[in-house]
Design an enzyme around this catalytic site. Sequence first.
Site, PDB file in Angstrom:
ATOM      1  N   ARG A 113      31.979   9.085  26.718  1.00 41.67           N
ATOM      2  CA  ARG A 113      31.889   9.958  25.536  1.00 41.67           C
ATOM      3  C   ARG A 113      32.150  11.402  25.925  1.00 41.67           C
ATOM      4  NH1 ARG A 113      26.800   9.727  21.533  1.00 41.67           N
ATOM      5  NH2 ARG A 113      28.022   7.917  20.848  1.00 41.67           N
ATOM      6  N   LYS A 151      36.083   9.702  33.115  1.00 44.71           N
ATOM      7  CA  LYS A 151      35.292  10.665  33.879  1.00 44.71           C
ATOM      8  C   LYS A 151      35.254  10.361  35.369  1.00 44.71           C
ATOM      9  CE  LYS A 151      32.304  11.480  29.889  1.00 44.71           C
ATOM     10  NZ  LYS A 151      30.914  11.550  29.392  1.00 44.71           N
ATOM     11  N   ASP A 181      20.447   8.978  25.592  1.00 45.09           N
ATOM     12  CA  ASP A 181      20.958  10.347  25.608  1.00 45.09           C
ATOM     13  C   ASP A 181      22.029  10.481  24.545  1.00 45.09           C
ATOM     14  OD1 ASP A 181      21.624  13.005  26.477  1.00 45.09           O
ATOM     15  OD2 ASP A 181      23.335  12.132  27.530  1.00 45.09           O
TER      16      ASP A 181
END
Length: 298
Positions: A66, A80, A213
């Site tokens: 994300r 990432k 999170d």
Amino acid sequence: MSEFHSTPTPESVEAAPSGFDMSLASRNAQLATADNASILPLATKTGTTIVGTVFKGGVVLGADTRATAGSEVADKNCEKIHYLAPNIYCCGAGTAADTEKTTELISSQLSLLRLSTSSASRVVTACTLLKRMLFRYQGHVSAALVLGGCDVNGPHVYQIYPHGSTGKLPYTTMGSGSLAAMAVFESEWKPDMSEADAVGVVQRAISAGIFNDLGSGSNCDTTVIRLDGSVSVNRGALKENPVEPIRAKITRSDKFNFPKGTTAVLSETFVPAPQDGKQGGGEEPTTWTPTSHREEPT
């Protein structure tokens, strides 16, 4: 070229200042007062969960996918885990542009070093290059990194903070979901795990960050770097929030399926492509009107 450039004399060259520059200390103290608190720049909130762990035969890295822009999700499938060298990869948390360009720069430097030394890159070399660059910018390059790889000295995992401090650990987590991920590692990690067990722990740690999170979400990517030199990059290894089943349940009304020809074409112009500096051999553009919409004389 001597008539255009003069060699500076020692008297004309000022000595470079040494040590830390404290000239902005008074300015910072003034900005911190209550009257000027409203003009202080605000930190950008970023979100990510990245992890890395060592197992018996190599290293496993994991990350969510994300990317956020404030409170909005900008990219649901952001990559990432960045390539540094054939035996070294790096997870990045923070500002997406900073993590990508930082890893690209160090990857280029490692490539030149391999050409110069005719030897494989070492993980500690990548760590040193990264920490020196980040310390030079004093934290203004927002890149929190988890570096992992295998070299002649075995598997290694490093955590690198944006200010340049580093630590070598058997497992580590970083990003806004790092606390949730660390809870999984603290309860499930064991020395000399097998590859399958290490990948499972990494996936569960990333899942904990995704579900606990708000800045982490979508899928879980994993990369396995082994001592034998092989690497497995698995994009979408775990899809916690698949959208295909949800989209399949949505029934679209036929009112939104417009057949071909719904919008009338009144005229169309065809211009031949330029050939050798000439436009279609000097031919005039052809204009025609569709038969079904041609106006007939009354």
